[in-house]
Design a protein around this motif. Structure first.
Motif, PDB file in Angstrom:
ATOM      1  N   ALA A  37      24.058  41.855  51.894  1.00 41.22           N
ATOM      2  CA  ALA A  37      24.881  42.404  50.799  1.00 41.22           C
ATOM      3  C   ALA A  37      24.105  42.426  49.481  1.00 41.22           C
ATOM      4  CB  ALA A  37      26.168  41.594  50.647  1.00 41.22           C
TER       5      ALA A  37
ATOM      6  N   TYR B  33      28.643  46.810  55.519  1.00 46.61           N
ATOM      7  CA  TYR B  33      29.035  45.624  54.726  1.00 46.61           C
ATOM      8  C   TYR B  33      30.041  44.762  55.474  1.00 46.61           C
ATOM      9  CZ  TYR B  33      31.068  42.925  50.833  1.00 46.61           C
ATOM     10  OH  TYR B  33      31.528  41.915  50.006  1.00 46.61           O
TER      11      TYR B  33
ATOM     12  N   GLN C 146      35.229  35.548  48.076  1.00 48.90           N
ATOM     13  CA  GLN C 146      34.478  36.247  49.133  1.00 48.90           C
ATOM     14  C   GLN C 146      33.835  35.181  50.002  1.00 48.90           C
ATOM     15  OE1 GLN C 146      31.553  38.776  47.227  1.00 48.90           O
ATOM     16  NE2 GLN C 146      33.103  40.163  46.409  1.00 48.90           N
TER      17      GLN C 146
ATOM     18  N   ASN D 163      40.935  43.029  40.004  1.00 43.75           N
ATOM     19  CA  ASN D 163      41.296  41.810  40.718  1.00 43.75           C
ATOM     20  C   ASN D 163      40.181  40.779  40.793  1.00 43.75           C
ATOM     21  OD1 ASN D 163      43.920  42.587  41.316  1.00 43.75           O
ATOM     22  ND2 ASN D 163      43.232  43.808  43.073  1.00 43.75           N
ATOM     23  N   ASP D 164      38.940  41.236  40.529  1.00 46.32           N
ATOM     24  CA  ASP D 164      37.824  40.298  40.717  1.00 46.32           C
ATOM     25  C   ASP D 164      37.178  39.892  39.394  1.00 46.32           C
ATOM     26  OD1 ASP D 164      36.765  42.819  40.279  1.00 46.32           O
ATOM     27  OD2 ASP D 164      35.118  42.574  41.710  1.00 46.32           O
TER      28      ASP D 164
ATOM     29  N   TYR E 273      36.459  42.413  56.097  1.00 41.44           N
ATOM     30  CA  TYR E 273      35.384  43.350  56.401  1.00 41.44           C
ATOM     31  C   TYR E 273      34.457  42.786  57.491  1.00 41.44           C
ATOM     32  CZ  TYR E 273      36.629  45.689  51.967  1.00 41.44           C
ATOM     33  OH  TYR E 273      37.279  46.343  50.944  1.00 41.44           O
TER      34      TYR E 273
ATOM     35  N   GLU F  15      21.789  45.409  49.614  1.00 40.98           N
ATOM     36  CA  GLU F  15      22.553  46.660  49.535  1.00 40.98           C
ATOM     37  C   GLU F  15      23.080  46.888  48.123  1.00 40.98           C
ATOM     38  OE1 GLU F  15      26.203  49.237  50.723  1.00 40.98           O
ATOM     39  OE2 GLU F  15      26.166  47.334  49.697  1.00 40.98           O
ATOM     40  N   HIS F  16      23.494  45.790  47.481  1.00 38.85           N
ATOM     41  CA  HIS F  16      23.991  45.861  46.108  1.00 38.85           C
ATOM     42  C   HIS F  16      22.863  46.348  45.189  1.00 38.85           C
ATOM     43  CE1 HIS F  16      25.547  44.400  42.216  1.00 38.85           C
ATOM     44  NE2 HIS F  16      26.727  44.587  42.770  1.00 38.85           N
TER      45      HIS F  16
ATOM     46  N   TYR G 154      44.760  45.574  36.902  1.00 39.51           N
ATOM     47  CA  TYR G 154      44.061  46.390  37.895  1.00 39.51           C
ATOM     48  C   TYR G 154      42.698  45.869  38.339  1.00 39.51           C
ATOM     49  CZ  TYR G 154      47.700  49.700  36.624  1.00 39.51           C
ATOM     50  OH  TYR G 154      48.911  50.288  36.384  1.00 39.51           O
TER      51      TYR G 154
ATOM     52  N   ARG H 129      31.430  33.467  39.327  1.00 40.25           N
ATOM     53  CA  ARG H 129      31.083  34.236  38.128  1.00 40.25           C
ATOM     54  C   ARG H 129      32.334  34.897  37.534  1.00 40.25           C
ATOM     55  NH1 ARG H 129      33.522  38.176  39.423  1.00 40.25           N
ATOM     56  NH2 ARG H 129      32.937  40.056  40.520  1.00 40.25           N
TER      57      ARG H 129
ATOM     58  N   LYS I 106      34.823  49.660  36.090  1.00 39.22           N
ATOM     59  CA  LYS I 106      35.782  49.707  37.200  1.00 39.22           C
ATOM     60  C   LYS I 106      37.080  50.406  36.769  1.00 39.22           C
ATOM     61  CE  LYS I 106      36.529  46.857  41.168  1.00 39.22           C
ATOM     62  NZ  LYS I 106      36.214  45.593  41.772  1.00 39.22           N
TER      63      LYS I 106
ATOM     64  N   SER J 145      31.134  45.672  33.392  1.00 40.93           N
ATOM     65  CA  SER J 145      31.521  45.952  34.773  1.00 40.93           C
ATOM     66  C   SER J 145      33.043  46.151  34.905  1.00 40.93           C
ATOM     67  CB  SER J 145      31.029  44.791  35.647  1.00 40.93           C
ATOM     68  OG  SER J 145      31.325  44.996  36.961  1.00 40.93           O
TER      69      SER J 145
ATOM     70  N   LYS K  41      32.614  47.821  56.557  1.00 39.49           N
ATOM     71  CA  LYS K  41      32.589  49.103  55.848  1.00 39.49           C
ATOM     72  C   LYS K  41      31.603  50.038  56.555  1.00 39.49           C
ATOM     73  CE  LYS K  41      34.073  48.146  51.228  1.00 39.49           C
ATOM     74  NZ  LYS K  41      33.766  48.319  49.810  1.00 39.49           N
TER      75      LYS K  41
ATOM     76  N   ARG L 225      32.119  33.149  45.496  1.00 41.26           N
ATOM     77  CA  ARG L 225      31.508  33.534  46.772  1.00 41.26           C
ATOM     78  C   ARG L 225      31.128  32.261  47.534  1.00 41.26           C
ATOM     79  NH1 ARG L 225      27.414  37.875  45.588  1.00 41.26           N
ATOM     80  NH2 ARG L 225      29.294  39.134  45.363  1.00 41.26           N
TER      81      ARG L 225
ATOM     82  N   LYS M 276      41.131  41.125  52.758  1.00 37.74           N
ATOM     83  CA  LYS M 276      40.376  42.261  53.295  1.00 37.74           C
ATOM     84  C   LYS M 276      39.338  41.667  54.235  1.00 37.74           C
ATOM     85  CE  LYS M 276      40.782  45.266  49.283  1.00 37.74           C
ATOM     86  NZ  LYS M 276      40.045  45.774  48.119  1.00 37.74           N
TER      87      LYS M 276
ATOM     88  N   GLU N  38      39.221  36.241  43.097  1.00 37.62           N
ATOM     89  CA  GLU N  38      38.800  36.880  44.337  1.00 37.62           C
ATOM     90  C   GLU N  38      37.799  35.968  45.028  1.00 37.62           C
ATOM     91  OE1 GLU N  38      37.306  41.232  45.541  1.00 37.62           O
ATOM     92  OE2 GLU N  38      35.749  39.741  45.204  1.00 37.62           O
TER      93      GLU N  38
HETATM   94  P1  0O2 Z   1      30.311  43.685  41.559  1.00 37.47           P
HETATM   95  O1  0O2 Z   1      29.200  44.261  40.776  1.00 37.47           O
HETATM   96  O2  0O2 Z   1      29.843  42.809  42.672  1.00 37.47           O
HETATM   97  O3  0O2 Z   1      31.363  43.014  40.704  1.00 37.47           O
HETATM   98  P2  0O2 Z   1      40.044  45.477  44.409  1.00 37.47           P
HETATM   99  O4  0O2 Z   1      39.157  44.411  43.783  1.00 37.47           O
HETATM  100  O5  0O2 Z   1      40.791  44.990  45.620  1.00 37.47           O
HETATM  101  O6  0O2 Z   1      40.948  46.131  43.407  1.00 37.47           O
HETATM  102  P3  0O2 Z   1      37.626  46.636  45.337  1.00 37.47           P
HETATM  103  O7  0O2 Z   1      36.751  46.300  44.181  1.00 37.47           O
HETATM  104  O8  0O2 Z   1      37.294  47.896  46.103  1.00 37.47           O
HETATM  105  O9  0O2 Z   1      39.127  46.676  44.902  1.00 37.47           O
HETATM  106  O10 0O2 Z   1      37.712  45.413  46.306  1.00 37.47           O
HETATM  107  P4  0O2 Z   1      36.725  44.907  47.391  1.00 37.47           P
HETATM  108  O11 0O2 Z   1      36.451  45.925  48.452  1.00 37.47           O
HETATM  109  O12 0O2 Z   1      37.340  43.614  47.842  1.00 37.47           O
HETATM  110  O13 0O2 Z   1      35.352  44.665  46.599  1.00 37.47           O
HETATM  111  C1  0O2 Z   1      35.247  43.678  45.652  1.00 37.47           C
HETATM  112  C2  0O2 Z   1      33.815  43.211  45.539  1.00 37.47           C
HETATM  113  O14 0O2 Z   1      33.279  42.973  46.852  1.00 37.47           O
HETATM  114  C3  0O2 Z   1      32.841  44.204  44.925  1.00 37.47           C
HETATM  115  O15 0O2 Z   1      32.929  44.135  43.540  1.00 37.47           O
HETATM  116  C4  0O2 Z   1      31.513  43.682  45.477  1.00 37.47           C
HETATM  117  O16 0O2 Z   1      31.107  42.480  44.843  1.00 37.47           O
HETATM  118  C5  0O2 Z   1      31.898  43.329  46.899  1.00 37.47           C
HETATM  119  N1  0O2 Z   1      31.725  44.504  47.769  1.00 37.47           N
HETATM  120  C6  0O2 Z   1      32.708  45.289  48.251  1.00 37.47           C
HETATM  121  N2  0O2 Z   1      32.200  46.259  49.016  1.00 37.47           N
HETATM  122  C7  0O2 Z   1      30.867  46.097  49.013  1.00 37.47           C
HETATM  123  C8  0O2 Z   1      29.779  46.801  49.655  1.00 37.47           C
HETATM  124  O17 0O2 Z   1      29.966  47.793  50.382  1.00 37.47           O
HETATM  125  N3  0O2 Z   1      28.519  46.306  49.433  1.00 37.47           N
HETATM  126  C9  0O2 Z   1      28.272  45.220  48.651  1.00 37.47           C
HETATM  127  N4  0O2 Z   1      26.998  44.820  48.501  1.00 37.47           N
HETATM  128  N5  0O2 Z   1      29.276  44.546  48.035  1.00 37.47           N
HETATM  129  C10 0O2 Z   1      30.544  44.981  48.209  1.00 37.47           C
HETATM  130  P5  0O2 Z   1      32.398  45.349  42.638  1.00 37.47           P
HETATM  131  O18 0O2 Z   1      33.237  45.423  41.416  1.00 37.47           O
HETATM  132  O19 0O2 Z   1      32.343  46.625  43.444  1.00 37.47           O
HETATM  133  O20 0O2 Z   1      30.952  44.978  42.253  1.00 37.47           O
END
Ligand code: 0O2
Length: 219
Positions: free
Chosen positions: A162, A127, A152, A82-83, A118, A165-166, A80, A54, A64, A60, A123, A88, A116, A150
Motif C-alpha cells: 500500500a 489494495y 486500518q 471520516n479519516d 478490502y 501504491e500510495h 464528510y 496521524r 477530499k 488533504s 480493490k 493504522r 470496509k 478510522e
Molecule cells: P490518505 O492520503 O492516505 O489520507 P470514507 O473515508 O469512508 O468517506 P474513503 O476515503 O474512500 O471514504 O474510504 P476508504 O476506502 O476507507 O479509504 C480511506 C483511506 O484508506 C485512504 O485515505 C487511504 O489511506 C487508504 N486507501 C483506500 N484505498 C486505497 C488504495 O487503493 N490504495 C492505497 N494505497 N490506500 C488506500 P485517503 O484520503 O484516500 O488518502
C-alpha cells in the motif's frame, strides 16, 4: 459529575476539533496497547507489530471535500471526512487482523459505524486492508463528544504494498504508466500468496510446539 452528550454541531472551532481528534487517537492507541499487552500475557505472542497514527493534513481534508463537491467548512469536514483521525495497525498474520477487529468491537464504549473489508473484497488495484470506522466518547470538562477514528488493520506485507501504491498515485496523480499498474497488481497477488503461506507456516509451527509441550507433560 454529569456529562452532557455534545453533538458535533456544537463544536465551533478547528482547535477544538483537533483536540477531540487527538484525544480520540490517544484513547484508541491506549486501548490497543492494553489489548496487545493482555494478549502477550495470555498467549506469549504480540498480534500487533506496530501502530501508526496521524491527523489528516488540512490540505488533504480540503482536497477530499473538493473531490466530493463539498465546500471547505468545519461542519463538512466533521460530517464528510471520516479519516481525519486515523490509526493504522500492522500485524504479522491475516488472522491477527480479524482477532484485533473483534477485540475492538467487543469494547462497549466503541461504536462501530462501518466496516470496509478490502481483504475479503480487494480493490481493483489489488489494495487489501481492513477498515473500521468507529467513534469513541471523549470526556471534556462539561460534556462528552463521540469522535470518529478510522482504523486500518493490515499485515506487514499489505502495508509494504500500500505504501508503494500510495507513492505511485501521488507521483503520477492517478495517471501511472500501464506497466507499473499491472506489475503492482501482480505484486498484490504475490503479497496475498506470501500472507497465506506465512499464516499456514505459523499454524504448523504453533501446532508442533503445542504437540511437543503435550508430549513432554505426559512423559
Ligand atoms: P490518505 O492520503 O492516505 O489520507 P470514507 O473515508 O469512508 O468517506 P474513503 O476515503 O474512500 O471514504 O474510504 P476508504 O476506502 O476507507 O479509504 C480511506 C483511506 O484508506 C485512504 O485515505 C487511504 O489511506 C487508504 N486507501 C483506500 N484505498 C486505497 C488504495 O487503493 N490504495 C492505497 N494505497 N490506500 C488506500 P485517503 O484520503 O484516500 O488518502
Amino acid at each position: 459529575m454529569e456529562y452532557n452528550a455534545k453533538d458535533y454541531g456544537e463544536v465551533d472551532s478547528w482547535a477544538t476539533t483537533l483536540l477531540l481528534y487527538n484525544s480520540a487517537l490517544k484513547e484508541v492507541g491506549t486501548k490497543l496497547e492494553i489489548l496487545n499487552d493482555e494478549f502477550q500475557h495470555i498467549h506469549q505472542y504480540n498480534p500487533i507489530e506496530h501502530i501508526k497514527s496521524r491527523i489528516k493534513t488540512p490540505e488533504s481534508i480540503v482536497r477530499k471535500l473538493k473531490k466530493r463537491g463539498y465546500e471547505s467548512t468545519l461542519d463538512n469536514m466533521i460530517k464528510y471526512v471520516n479519516d481525519i483521525a486515523g490509526i493504522r495497525i500492522i500485524c504479522s498474520f491475516t488472522s491477527d487482523i480479524y482477532r484485533i477487529a473483534e477485540m475492538l468491537r467487543n469494547q462497549s464504549d466503541i461504536k462501530v459505524i462501518s466496516i470496509k473489508d478490502y481483504i475479503k473484497a480487494p480493490k481493483e488495484s489489488g489494495y487489501k486492508s481492513y477498515h473500521m470506522l468507529v467513534s469513541v466518547p471523549i470526556y471534556l470538562s462539561d460534556s462528552v463528544v463521540d469522535t470518529k477514528v478510522e482504523i486500518q488493520i493490515r499485515t506487514v506485507a499489505m502495508d509494504f504494498w500500500a505504501s508503494l501504491e500510495h507513492k505511485m498515485n501521488y507521483k503520477f496523480e492517478r495517471n501511472a504508466p500501464e506497466h507499473i499498474v499491472t506489475e503492482l497488481y501482480e505484486c498484490a497477488m504475490m503479497v496475498s500468496e506470501l500472507d497465506a503461506k506465512m499464516l499456514s507456516l505459523n499454524e504448523e509451527i504453533q501446532q508442533t510446539v503445542a504437540t511437543e509441550k503435550e508430549n513432554s507433560q505426559t512423559t
